[in-house]
Write a protein that holds these residues in place. Structure first.
Motif, PDB file in Angstrom:
ATOM      1  N   ASN A  74      49.271  45.458  37.923  1.00  0.00           N
ATOM      2  CA  ASN A  74      49.486  44.061  38.322  1.00  0.00           C
ATOM      3  C   ASN A  74      50.940  43.633  38.166  1.00  0.00           C
ATOM      4  N   LEU A 113      44.885  48.783  35.321  1.00  0.00           N
ATOM      5  CA  LEU A 113      44.964  47.746  36.353  1.00  0.00           C
ATOM      6  C   LEU A 113      45.964  46.663  35.953  1.00  0.00           C
ATOM      7  N   ILE A 143      37.361  43.933  42.134  1.00  0.00           N
ATOM      8  CA  ILE A 143      36.782  44.847  43.117  1.00  0.00           C
ATOM      9  C   ILE A 143      36.585  46.234  42.507  1.00  0.00           C
ATOM     10  N   LEU A 144      37.579  46.703  41.753  1.00  0.00           N
ATOM     11  CA  LEU A 144      37.513  48.038  41.170  1.00  0.00           C
ATOM     12  C   LEU A 144      36.647  48.072  39.913  1.00  0.00           C
ATOM     13  N   LEU A 186      45.310  42.525  51.666  1.00  0.00           N
ATOM     14  CA  LEU A 186      44.047  42.910  52.290  1.00  0.00           C
ATOM     15  C   LEU A 186      43.270  41.716  52.832  1.00  0.00           C
ATOM     16  N   THR A 230      51.791  46.534  47.624  1.00  0.00           N
ATOM     17  CA  THR A 230      50.416  46.686  48.083  1.00  0.00           C
ATOM     18  C   THR A 230      50.147  45.718  49.230  1.00  0.00           C
ATOM     19  N   HIS A 243      39.308  44.044  56.919  1.00  0.00           N
ATOM     20  CA  HIS A 243      39.143  44.116  55.468  1.00  0.00           C
ATOM     21  C   HIS A 243      38.160  43.058  54.973  1.00  0.00           C
ATOM     22  N   TYR A 258      40.206  36.366  37.493  1.00  0.00           N
ATOM     23  CA  TYR A 258      40.750  37.726  37.431  1.00  0.00           C
ATOM     24  C   TYR A 258      41.502  38.041  36.139  1.00  0.00           C
ATOM     25  N   ASP A 281      42.860  40.260  42.663  1.00  0.00           N
ATOM     26  CA  ASP A 281      41.484  40.394  43.135  1.00  0.00           C
ATOM     27  C   ASP A 281      41.023  41.848  43.138  1.00  0.00           C
ATOM     28  N   ASN A 282      41.986  42.772  43.276  1.00  0.00           N
ATOM     29  CA  ASN A 282      41.636  44.194  43.227  1.00  0.00           C
ATOM     30  C   ASN A 282      41.060  44.593  41.872  1.00  0.00           C
ATOM     31  N   ASN A 283      41.438  43.890  40.809  1.00  0.00           N
ATOM     32  CA  ASN A 283      40.913  44.185  39.481  1.00  0.00           C
ATOM     33  C   ASN A 283      39.387  44.076  39.462  1.00  0.00           C
ATOM     34  N   LEU A 285      50.023  44.987  42.066  1.00  0.00           N
ATOM     35  CA  LEU A 285      48.642  44.984  42.547  1.00  0.00           C
ATOM     36  C   LEU A 285      48.067  43.580  42.456  1.00  0.00           C
TER      37      LEU A 285
END
Length: 217
Positions: free
Chosen positions: A182, A178, A150-151, A191, A188, A197, A93, A146-148, A143
């Motif tokens: 972070n 992003l 995903i987006l 998830l 957040t 999820h 990431y 892993d959301n980085n 944040l």
């Protein structure tokens, strides 16, 4: 007569013994996907890189799910798994998105500050989490990394649809945004700990894989 230090060393398990732990195998499978994402990013096959990136997230979530379901894991097993996960996270990431940005910009030196900011934010974010953990039972501060991925794999769907210069600007701005999130103080949810999820990520992973596999044809 043996000393306490010698006794401590005598009971230390072999390094490689932790590979047989199923959650760690999931983590290493995610690392393999990350290696593929790095390779395809460097050689410019970005759609294949996106598949590697999203599967790295899927395996990352899987290792935690498997670890929570397994019985009989020792404190050392959990500690080793947690450390392995953190080390792999910085590659998956932090390094991977930074290489993606550099490669998409043809390794223009002007993009090095963006790559540094992304990597620095990832390292700071993981160090903070390693020190303080969750802000309560279910929320992160900042944040989660892993959301980085995903987006970013979603944003990359715009590549080839809108003009290249506009897409490049969106990609670079998204990466910076992003990274800023972070290391922000936003709260957040965690998830990956929610079964719903996990199912949604599995569907998203399969959908993203199908789309980018089609684009590769």
């Amino acid at each position: 007569m043996t000393t306490d230090t010698e006794n401590a060393h005598a009971v230390q398990p072999a390094i490689i013994s932790y590979v047989k732990d199923l959650p760690n195998l999931c983590s290493l499978a995610g690392l393999a996907c990350t290696v593929l994402a790095l390779y395809f990013s460097i050689i410019g096959i970005y759609y294949a890189a996106m598949i590697g990136m999203i599967w790295a997230v899927a395996f990352d979530w899987a290792d935690g799910l498997v670890a929570r379901k397994m019985k009989g894991r020792t404190g050392n097993d959990r500690m080793f798994g947690g450390q392995l996960d953190l080390v792999i996270d910085i590659v998956s990431y932090g390094v991977t998105p930074a290489i993606l940005i550099l490669s998409y910009g043809h390794f223009d030196p002007l993009l090095l500050p963006i790559a540094f900011f992304m990597l620095a934010a990832s390292a700071i974010r993981l160090s903070y989490f390693s020190t303080f953990g969750l802000s309560d039972t279910s929320k992160y501060t900042g944040l989660a990394l892993d959301n980085n991925s995903i987006l970013l794999v979603f944003i990359f769907l715009l590549e080839g649809i809108i003009p290249n210069t506009i897409f490049a600007g969106i990609l670079y701005a998204s990466a910076l945004g992003l990274a800023a999130l972070n290391v922000s103080q936003i709260k957040t949810p965690k998830l990956s700990g929610n079964p719903l999820h996990v199912v949604l990520l599995a569907l998203y992973t399969l959908g993203i894989t199908a789309i980018y596999a089609y684009k590769l044809l």
